[in-house]
Design a protein around this motif. Structure first.
Motif, PDB file in Angstrom:
ATOM      1  N   ASN A 129     -31.475 -11.039  -1.998  1.00 15.03           N
ATOM      2  CA  ASN A 129     -30.830 -11.949  -2.940  1.00 15.03           C
ATOM      3  C   ASN A 129     -29.667 -11.233  -3.631  1.00 15.03           C
ATOM      4  OD1 ASN A 129     -30.411 -14.280  -4.458  1.00 15.03           O
ATOM      5  ND2 ASN A 129     -31.827 -13.628  -6.066  1.00 15.03           N
ATOM      6  N   ALA A 130     -28.647 -10.875  -2.832  1.00 16.50           N
ATOM      7  CA  ALA A 130     -27.500 -10.119  -3.331  1.00 16.50           C
ATOM      8  C   ALA A 130     -26.377 -11.084  -3.672  1.00 16.50           C
ATOM      9  CB  ALA A 130     -27.049  -9.107  -2.292  1.00 16.50           C
ATOM     10  N   ILE A 131     -26.432 -11.694  -4.841  1.00 18.33           N
ATOM     11  CA  ILE A 131     -25.534 -12.794  -5.187  1.00 18.33           C
ATOM     12  C   ILE A 131     -24.076 -12.368  -5.224  1.00 18.33           C
ATOM     13  CG2 ILE A 131     -24.912 -14.401  -7.045  1.00 18.33           C
ATOM     14  CD1 ILE A 131     -27.873 -14.668  -7.655  1.00 18.33           C
ATOM     15  N   THR A 132     -23.790 -11.158  -5.697  1.00 23.11           N
ATOM     16  CA  THR A 132     -22.391 -10.738  -5.821  1.00 23.11           C
ATOM     17  C   THR A 132     -21.876 -10.014  -4.585  1.00 23.11           C
ATOM     18  OG1 THR A 132     -23.009  -8.641  -6.869  1.00 23.11           O
ATOM     19  CG2 THR A 132     -22.604 -10.524  -8.324  1.00 23.11           C
ATOM     20  N   GLY A 133     -22.684  -9.897  -3.544  1.00 22.77           N
ATOM     21  CA  GLY A 133     -22.278  -9.184  -2.342  1.00 22.77           C
ATOM     22  C   GLY A 133     -22.113 -10.101  -1.158  1.00 22.77           C
ATOM     23  N   GLY A 134     -21.293  -9.682  -0.181  1.00 24.02           N
ATOM     24  CA  GLY A 134     -21.100 -10.452   1.032  1.00 24.02           C
ATOM     25  C   GLY A 134     -19.760 -10.176   1.667  1.00 24.02           C
ATOM     26  N   ILE A 135     -19.592 -10.645   2.901  1.00 25.32           N
ATOM     27  CA  ILE A 135     -18.387 -10.354   3.666  1.00 25.32           C
ATOM     28  C   ILE A 135     -17.163 -11.093   3.139  1.00 25.32           C
ATOM     29  CG2 ILE A 135     -18.740 -12.169   5.367  1.00 25.32           C
ATOM     30  CD1 ILE A 135     -17.752 -10.150   7.508  1.00 25.32           C
ATOM     31  N   ASP A 136     -17.345 -12.159   2.374  1.00 24.51           N
ATOM     32  CA  ASP A 136     -16.210 -12.904   1.830  1.00 24.51           C
ATOM     33  C   ASP A 136     -15.415 -12.006   0.888  1.00 24.51           C
ATOM     34  OD1 ASP A 136     -14.411 -14.634   0.708  1.00 24.51           O
ATOM     35  OD2 ASP A 136     -15.863 -16.198   0.262  1.00 24.51           O
ATOM     36  N   ALA A 137     -14.199 -11.648   1.300  1.00 25.95           N
ATOM     37  CA  ALA A 137     -13.403 -10.687   0.534  1.00 25.95           C
ATOM     38  C   ALA A 137     -12.499 -11.337  -0.488  1.00 25.95           C
ATOM     39  CB  ALA A 137     -12.548  -9.851   1.487  1.00 25.95           C
ATOM     40  N   SER A 138     -12.549 -12.663  -0.632  1.00 28.78           N
ATOM     41  CA  SER A 138     -11.603 -13.326  -1.534  1.00 28.78           C
ATOM     42  C   SER A 138     -12.272 -14.262  -2.533  1.00 28.78           C
ATOM     43  CB  SER A 138     -10.574 -14.114  -0.713  1.00 28.78           C
ATOM     44  OG  SER A 138     -11.217 -15.067   0.108  1.00 28.78           O
ATOM     45  N   ALA A 139     -13.591 -14.169  -2.677  1.00 22.81           N
ATOM     46  CA  ALA A 139     -14.291 -15.090  -3.570  1.00 22.81           C
ATOM     47  C   ALA A 139     -13.961 -14.849  -5.031  1.00 22.81           C
ATOM     48  CB  ALA A 139     -15.804 -14.984  -3.360  1.00 22.81           C
ATOM     49  N   TRP A 140     -13.552 -13.631  -5.382  1.00 22.25           N
ATOM     50  CA  TRP A 140     -13.223 -13.314  -6.769  1.00 22.25           C
ATOM     51  C   TRP A 140     -11.725 -13.273  -7.006  1.00 22.25           C
ATOM     52  CZ3 TRP A 140     -16.902  -8.626  -8.146  1.00 22.25           C
ATOM     53  CH2 TRP A 140     -18.230  -9.057  -8.046  1.00 22.25           C
ATOM     54  N   GLN A 141     -11.008 -12.508  -6.191  1.00 16.71           N
ATOM     55  CA  GLN A 141      -9.599 -12.226  -6.477  1.00 16.71           C
ATOM     56  C   GLN A 141      -8.656 -12.953  -5.534  1.00 16.71           C
ATOM     57  OE1 GLN A 141     -10.880 -11.034  -3.973  1.00 16.71           O
ATOM     58  NE2 GLN A 141      -9.448  -9.900  -2.739  1.00 16.71           N
ATOM     59  N   GLY A 142      -9.155 -13.868  -4.701  1.00 12.66           N
ATOM     60  CA  GLY A 142      -8.335 -14.479  -3.663  1.00 12.66           C
ATOM     61  C   GLY A 142      -7.082 -15.169  -4.163  1.00 12.66           C
ATOM     62  N   GLY A 143      -7.133 -15.785  -5.332  1.00 10.93           N
ATOM     63  CA  GLY A 143      -5.980 -16.503  -5.851  1.00 10.93           C
ATOM     64  C   GLY A 143      -4.986 -15.640  -6.604  1.00 10.93           C
ATOM     65  N   PHE A 144      -5.323 -14.379  -6.869  1.00 12.55           N
ATOM     66  CA  PHE A 144      -4.433 -13.513  -7.636  1.00 12.55           C
ATOM     67  C   PHE A 144      -3.232 -13.078  -6.789  1.00 12.55           C
ATOM     68  CE2 PHE A 144      -8.106 -13.351 -10.291  1.00 12.55           C
ATOM     69  CZ  PHE A 144      -7.638 -13.066 -11.564  1.00 12.55           C
ATOM     70  N   PHE A 145      -2.072 -12.976  -7.444  1.00 14.10           N
ATOM     71  CA  PHE A 145      -0.847 -12.608  -6.754  1.00 14.10           C
ATOM     72  C   PHE A 145      -0.712 -11.097  -6.633  1.00 14.10           C
ATOM     73  CE2 PHE A 145       0.108 -16.693  -8.828  1.00 14.10           C
ATOM     74  CZ  PHE A 145       0.485 -17.439  -7.711  1.00 14.10           C
ATOM     75  N   LEU A 146      -0.080 -10.653  -5.540  1.00 13.20           N
ATOM     76  CA  LEU A 146       0.322  -9.257  -5.412  1.00 13.20           C
ATOM     77  C   LEU A 146       1.572  -9.015  -6.269  1.00 13.20           C
ATOM     78  CD1 LEU A 146      -0.169  -8.633  -1.592  1.00 13.20           C
ATOM     79  CD2 LEU A 146      -1.787  -8.247  -3.457  1.00 13.20           C
ATOM     80  N   ARG A 147       1.938  -7.749  -6.406  1.00 10.77           N
ATOM     81  CA  ARG A 147       3.076  -7.400  -7.261  1.00 10.77           C
ATOM     82  C   ARG A 147       4.167  -6.682  -6.473  1.00 10.77           C
ATOM     83  NH1 ARG A 147       2.575  -8.185 -12.652  1.00 10.77           N
ATOM     84  NH2 ARG A 147       0.486  -8.768 -13.390  1.00 10.77           N
ATOM     85  N   ASN A 148       5.411  -6.869  -6.940  1.00  7.61           N
ATOM     86  CA  ASN A 148       6.546  -6.151  -6.398  1.00  7.61           C
ATOM     87  C   ASN A 148       6.592  -4.735  -6.967  1.00  7.61           C
ATOM     88  OD1 ASN A 148       7.513  -8.185  -4.776  1.00  7.61           O
ATOM     89  ND2 ASN A 148       8.707  -9.115  -6.422  1.00  7.61           N
ATOM     90  N   THR A 149       7.493  -3.904  -6.423  1.00 11.13           N
ATOM     91  CA  THR A 149       7.623  -2.538  -6.911  1.00 11.13           C
ATOM     92  C   THR A 149       8.053  -2.495  -8.370  1.00 11.13           C
ATOM     93  OG1 THR A 149       9.868  -2.517  -6.006  1.00 11.13           O
ATOM     94  CG2 THR A 149       8.123  -1.562  -4.641  1.00 11.13           C
ATOM     95  N   ALA A 150       8.707  -3.558  -8.829  1.00 13.25           N
ATOM     96  CA  ALA A 150       9.121  -3.626 -10.235  1.00 13.25           C
ATOM     97  C   ALA A 150       7.987  -4.086 -11.149  1.00 13.25           C
ATOM     98  CB  ALA A 150      10.308  -4.567 -10.376  1.00 13.25           C
ATOM     99  N   GLY A 151       6.852  -4.464 -10.573  1.00  9.07           N
ATOM    100  CA  GLY A 151       5.716  -4.905 -11.370  1.00  9.07           C
ATOM    101  C   GLY A 151       5.612  -6.401 -11.544  1.00  9.07           C
ATOM    102  N   SER A 152       6.624  -7.164 -11.077  1.00 10.50           N
ATOM    103  CA  SER A 152       6.570  -8.623 -11.203  1.00 10.50           C
ATOM    104  C   SER A 152       5.677  -9.220 -10.117  1.00 10.50           C
ATOM    105  CB  SER A 152       7.984  -9.209 -11.103  1.00 10.50           C
ATOM    106  OG  SER A 152       8.573  -8.854  -9.866  1.00 10.50           O
ATOM    107  N   LEU A 153       5.231 -10.456 -10.356  1.00 11.65           N
ATOM    108  CA  LEU A 153       4.336 -11.116  -9.411  1.00 11.65           C
ATOM    109  C   LEU A 153       5.100 -11.623  -8.197  1.00 11.65           C
ATOM    110  CD1 LEU A 153       2.123 -13.207 -11.865  1.00 11.65           C
ATOM    111  CD2 LEU A 153       1.647 -10.952 -10.901  1.00 11.65           C
ATOM    112  N   ASN A 154       4.438 -11.556  -7.039  1.00 13.48           N
ATOM    113  CA  ASN A 154       5.004 -12.054  -5.791  1.00 13.48           C
ATOM    114  C   ASN A 154       4.209 -13.280  -5.366  1.00 13.48           C
ATOM    115  OD1 ASN A 154       5.049 -11.993  -2.591  1.00 13.48           O
ATOM    116  ND2 ASN A 154       6.893 -10.980  -3.326  1.00 13.48           N
ATOM    117  N   ALA A 155       4.766 -14.117  -4.495  1.00 15.09           N
ATOM    118  CA  ALA A 155       4.068 -15.334  -4.066  1.00 15.09           C
ATOM    119  C   ALA A 155       2.875 -15.041  -3.168  1.00 15.09           C
ATOM    120  CB  ALA A 155       5.036 -16.269  -3.344  1.00 15.09           C
TER     121      ALA A 155
END
Length: 412
Positions: A129-155
């Motif tokens: 019963n490992a509720i927070t574990g599993g192969i799904d790698a985007s259940a928590w942070q999937g919607g978060f944007f990556l950042r550019n080298t300047a620190g701003s958000l990318n699409a």
């Protein structure tokens, strides 16, 4: 008097059972530049409610139905740095299942409607019963944007780089669609299933469960072929490269995937292991995106831990986990362009194309069951690290994301 205090139904011939779960949590996150805390519905097993029923036709035949509604309020899988409140965007109810079935006990069951394909859950077979574990790698942070080298958000989002299918399902995993599915009777622990749906996709799977001398085993393997783009226009499933063009209304798709998982538990001690692997091949991706585009995606995941009832109130599950994800060249939501076609939104800068991305995830988790309340308390930590290849120099190629999720799931 009894009917006045229970769920009502239209007739006395078909049983009605109302059930479901509520899974809410607090998520603390840090993307290396910004950190915050949100109240979320944990997408590892999000809130839902369902109506099920069955009726006996005779000694051999029976029929029934499943209607399940999912709740997407503050879903952890679609949060991002620009979310202004717990509700945020994309709040809705969605149909997870709407299907009927008919069964002969010695021949098997036929499902018809919106429901799980044969490979749905094939990479998630875990005896613990490992509720927070599993192969799904985007259940928590999937919607978060990556950042550019300047620190701003990318699409680009973590969903894009953990699986460039840009869907909610991991590589090798099935999903839910309008299908016809057959499930065989269980024979010596083995169950076979096959499904066909829409225009055209089909899959098949074989599962096993058994126990020998205190050793419990569960495993499964499945294959899926996709000849129509289920990801078009916001639909479910993976986004495969579509050579016909977004505006044609047709699809020229050729994707296939294989997924497997298994788990072994030593019942007397509670020690267990769980592993999963998936691969997707998209035969059209190079033709659409160029020879440098990677047209194969692979994921593997391993988890080990112990599950015992130490305190008398329910089982305690503690585990560690590690996974690696190799994503192919990025596709937009219609499967017709690279990630440069992802529209900039929420103040992010323009999208960028990439040829492939490698993500590594490790974490630990703890679940405490409370049997008297049909409840589980949980806390988990994950570290995500990605290396995006073939992207412009303005994108910060290597990035990390840390998250802690703590909450509870209660079933009714």
């Amino acid at each position: 008097e009894l009917e006045a205090t229970t769920a009502r139904k239209g007739n006395r011939k078909v049983k009605l059972t109302v059930s479901g779960q509520v899974n809410e949590a607090i998520m603390f996150w840090d993307d290396g530049t910004e950190s915050n805390a949100y109240v979320v519905s944990n997408n590892m097993a999000r809130t839902r409610f369902r109506f099920t029923g069955d009726a006996k036709i005779n000694n051999d035949w029976s029929a029934g139905y499943l209607l399940e509604i999912g709740v997407r309020y503050a879903n952890s899988g679609n949060r991002n740095q620009t979310t202004e409140r717990a509700g945020g965007e994309a709040n809705a109810l969605d149909i997870r299942h709407s299907a009927w079935w008919v069964e002969r006990k010695d021949l098997g069951r036929i499902w018809v409607g919106e429901t799980s394909s044969a490979t749905d859950g094939i990479t998630e077979i875990n005896l613990a019963n490992a509720i927070t574990g599993g192969i799904d790698a985007s259940a928590w942070q999937g919607g978060f944007f990556l950042r550019n080298t300047a620190g701003s958000l990318n699409a680009l989002t973590w969903n894009n780089v953990t699986s460039s299918q840009a869907g909610a399902w991991g590589v090798g995993e099935g999903d839910r669609n309008n299908i016809v599915r057959y499930v065989s009777p269980t024979l010596h622990g083995f169950t076979f299933s096959a499904a066909w749906g829409e225009d055209d996709q089909w899959d098949t799977a074989l599962r096993y469960a058994g126990e020998f001398n205190g050793i419990r085993v569960a495993a499964g393997i499945g294959y899926r072929q996709i000849n129509d783009n289920f990801g078009k226009n916001g639909g479910d499933g993976p986004r495969c490269a579509d050579l016909s063009g977004a505006a044609s209304g047709q699809s020229a798709v050729d994707c296939n995937s294989i997924g497997l998982s298994g788990s072994v538990m030593h019942v007397p001690t509670g020690l267990y292991v769980h592993g999963a692997w998936g691969q997707l091949n998209d035969d059209n991706r190079k033709a659409l995106l160029g020879a440098a585009a990677k047209d194969e995606e692979t994921s593997w995941y391993f988890q080990a831990g112990i599950e015992k009832n130490h305190f008398g109130i329910g089982k305690t599950t503690f585990f560690g986990e590690y996974g690696e994800y190799e994503a192919g060249a990025g596709l937009n939501g219609t499967g017709t362009a690279s990630s440069a076609g992802i529209a900039a939104s929420n103040g992010t800068t323009a999208g960028v194309a990439f040829s492939s991305a490698d993500t590594k995830v490790w974490g630990i988790g703890l679940t405490q069951g409370i049997d008297a309340a049909a409840m589980d308390l949980y806390i988990g930590y994950k570290n995500f690290e990605v290396d995006v290849k073939g992207a412009p120099a303005t994108l910060k190629a290597k990035q990390e994301f840390d998250a802690v999720v703590m909450g509870a799931i209660i079933r009714f």
